[in-house]
Motif scaffolding. Structure first.
Motif, PDB file in Angstrom:
ATOM      1  N   PRO A   7      62.242 -10.221 -43.787  1.00 18.82           N
ATOM      2  CA  PRO A   7      62.878  -9.256 -44.332  1.00 18.82           C
ATOM      3  C   PRO A   7      62.188  -8.539 -45.506  1.00 18.82           C
ATOM      4  CG  PRO A   7      63.370 -11.390 -45.154  1.00 18.82           C
ATOM      5  CD  PRO A   7      62.371 -11.464 -44.088  1.00 18.82           C
ATOM      6  N   GLY A   8      61.262  -7.744 -44.911  1.00 16.06           N
ATOM      7  CA  GLY A   8      60.425  -6.696 -45.869  1.00 16.06           C
ATOM      8  C   GLY A   8      59.218  -7.651 -46.004  1.00 16.06           C
ATOM      9  N   ILE A   9      58.097  -7.006 -45.892  1.00 13.26           N
ATOM     10  CA  ILE A   9      56.822  -7.553 -46.364  1.00 13.26           C
ATOM     11  C   ILE A   9      56.238  -6.801 -47.811  1.00 13.26           C
ATOM     12  CG2 ILE A   9      54.485  -7.974 -45.589  1.00 13.26           C
ATOM     13  CD1 ILE A   9      55.166  -7.923 -42.922  1.00 13.26           C
ATOM     14  N   LYS A  10      56.061  -8.034 -48.781  1.00 12.90           N
ATOM     15  CA  LYS A  10      55.546  -7.219 -49.934  1.00 12.90           C
ATOM     16  C   LYS A  10      54.211  -7.442 -50.246  1.00 12.90           C
ATOM     17  CE  LYS A  10      56.538 -10.955 -53.212  1.00 12.90           C
ATOM     18  NZ  LYS A  10      57.353 -11.421 -54.342  1.00 12.90           N
ATOM     19  N   ALA A  11      53.289  -8.421 -49.563  1.00  7.62           N
ATOM     20  CA  ALA A  11      51.890  -8.827 -49.536  1.00  7.62           C
ATOM     21  C   ALA A  11      51.463  -9.273 -48.398  1.00  7.62           C
ATOM     22  CB  ALA A  11      51.750  -9.869 -50.801  1.00  7.62           C
ATOM     23  N   THR A  87      53.566 -12.238 -47.380  1.00  5.53           N
ATOM     24  CA  THR A  87      54.709 -12.825 -48.060  1.00  5.53           C
ATOM     25  C   THR A  87      55.759 -11.888 -48.042  1.00  5.53           C
ATOM     26  OG1 THR A  87      52.995 -13.628 -49.563  1.00  5.53           O
ATOM     27  CG2 THR A  87      55.212 -13.424 -50.570  1.00  5.53           C
ATOM     28  N   ASP A  88      57.156 -12.288 -47.911  1.00  4.36           N
ATOM     29  CA  ASP A  88      58.248 -11.270 -47.586  1.00  4.36           C
ATOM     30  C   ASP A  88      58.698 -11.193 -49.141  1.00  4.36           C
ATOM     31  OD1 ASP A  88      59.920 -13.612 -48.316  1.00  4.36           O
ATOM     32  OD2 ASP A  88      60.518 -14.005 -46.035  1.00  4.36           O
ATOM     33  N   CYS A  89      59.823 -10.306 -49.078  1.00  2.00           N
ATOM     34  CA  CYS A  89      60.367  -9.897 -50.126  1.00  2.00           C
ATOM     35  C   CYS A  89      61.112 -11.273 -51.094  1.00  2.00           C
ATOM     36  CB  CYS A  89      61.474  -8.791 -50.033  1.00  2.00           C
ATOM     37  SG  CYS A  89      60.673  -7.275 -49.649  1.00  2.00           S
ATOM     38  N   ASN A  90      61.476 -12.343 -50.349  1.00  2.00           N
ATOM     39  CA  ASN A  90      61.976 -13.492 -50.750  1.00  2.00           C
ATOM     40  C   ASN A  90      61.060 -14.480 -51.455  1.00  2.00           C
ATOM     41  OD1 ASN A  90      64.469 -12.219 -50.024  1.00  2.00           O
ATOM     42  ND2 ASN A  90      64.264 -13.527 -48.068  1.00  2.00           N
ATOM     43  N   GLY A  91      59.620 -14.053 -51.423  1.00  2.00           N
ATOM     44  CA  GLY A  91      58.732 -14.753 -51.894  1.00  2.00           C
ATOM     45  C   GLY A  91      58.173 -15.926 -50.928  1.00  2.00           C
ATOM     46  N   GLN A  92      58.699 -16.005 -49.778  1.00  2.00           N
ATOM     47  CA  GLN A  92      58.199 -16.933 -48.676  1.00  2.00           C
ATOM     48  C   GLN A  92      57.004 -16.246 -48.100  1.00  2.00           C
ATOM     49  OE1 GLN A  92      59.308 -20.293 -47.483  1.00  2.00           O
ATOM     50  NE2 GLN A  92      57.224 -19.880 -46.541  1.00  2.00           N
ATOM     51  N   SER A  93      56.034 -17.246 -47.984  1.00  2.00           N
ATOM     52  CA  SER A  93      54.808 -16.866 -47.185  1.00  2.00           C
ATOM     53  C   SER A  93      54.565 -17.454 -45.758  1.00  2.00           C
ATOM     54  CB  SER A  93      53.484 -17.289 -48.083  1.00  2.00           C
ATOM     55  OG  SER A  93      53.530 -16.571 -49.471  1.00  2.00           O
ATOM     56  N   TYR A  94      53.997 -16.802 -44.866  1.00  2.00           N
ATOM     57  CA  TYR A  94      53.886 -17.197 -43.774  1.00  2.00           C
ATOM     58  C   TYR A  94      52.292 -16.897 -43.339  1.00  2.00           C
ATOM     59  CZ  TYR A  94      58.809 -16.782 -43.371  1.00  2.00           C
ATOM     60  OH  TYR A  94      60.211 -16.662 -43.706  1.00  2.00           O
ATOM     61  N   VAL A  95      51.797 -17.862 -42.453  1.00  2.00           N
ATOM     62  CA  VAL A  95      50.372 -17.663 -42.035  1.00  2.00           C
ATOM     63  C   VAL A  95      50.479 -17.364 -40.639  1.00  2.00           C
ATOM     64  CG1 VAL A  95      49.867 -20.353 -41.500  1.00  2.00           C
ATOM     65  CG2 VAL A  95      48.012 -18.756 -41.929  1.00  2.00           C
ATOM     66  N   ILE A  96      49.619 -16.385 -39.806  1.00  2.00           N
ATOM     67  CA  ILE A  96      49.469 -16.177 -38.531  1.00  2.00           C
ATOM     68  C   ILE A  96      48.035 -16.410 -38.100  1.00  2.00           C
ATOM     69  CG2 ILE A  96      49.828 -14.228 -36.816  1.00  2.00           C
ATOM     70  CD1 ILE A  96      51.464 -12.818 -38.883  1.00  2.00           C
ATOM     71  N   GLY A  97      47.756 -17.617 -37.404  1.00  2.00           N
ATOM     72  CA  GLY A  97      46.573 -18.073 -36.957  1.00  2.00           C
ATOM     73  C   GLY A  97      46.193 -19.336 -37.398  1.00  2.00           C
TER      74      GLY A  97
END
Length: 140
Positions: A7-11, A87-97
């Motif tokens: 839902p929207g990427i902020k970082a 990092t999405d707009c909800n503050g949740q971070s994800y890693v790809i790789g």
């Protein structure tokens, strides 16, 4: 087919893959938290980046394809193995790789701007196929 859209990427940033913990995909699948304990190199993006994860059934198992698209003026290293952290707009971070294979496929396209005002940017498309390719993580 299951779809997940962020839902929207902020970082947005990247880390060298060798600095990640080993076997983070299996740790996540086992229910363990995944942490990023290294510095993330930020990427300044132009416009709105998108990330989509699609899970499909393939060869007697599930495969998830994650596609991250963004435009940037920064140099994204394509000559070494990196993982992307968003990092999405909800503050949740994800890693790809991850540290091991499979590695993300990075496709870059450089374009010139137009006299009408479109920016001269590099379009980047990152694709990763894995059992779980968009892994929620905790950043230190």
């Amino acid at each position: 087919m299951n779809r997940q859209s962020i839902p929207g990427i902020k970082a947005l940033g990247y880390v060298p893959a060798e600095k990640l913990q080993r076997e983070i995909m299996y740790k996540y699948l086992a229910g363990l938290p995944v942490g990023i304990f290294t510095e993330v190199t930020p990427i300044a993006f132009v416009g709105v980046p998108t990330c989509e994860a699609v899970s499909t059934y393939n060869n007697n198992g599930r495969v998830e394809q994650t596609t991250l698209r963004f435009r940037t003026l920064d140099d994204v290293p394509t000559n070494r193995h990196i993982a992307f952290v968003i990092t999405d707009c909800n503050g949740q971070s994800y890693v790809i790789g991850q540290h091991e294979k499979p590695r993300p496929i990075i496709k870059t396209t450089s374009t010139t701007g137009t006299p009408g005002g479109d920016p001269a940017v590099c379009s980047v498309e990152v694709t990763l196929y894995a059992q779980k390719s968009l892994i929620p993580c905790i950043r230190s």
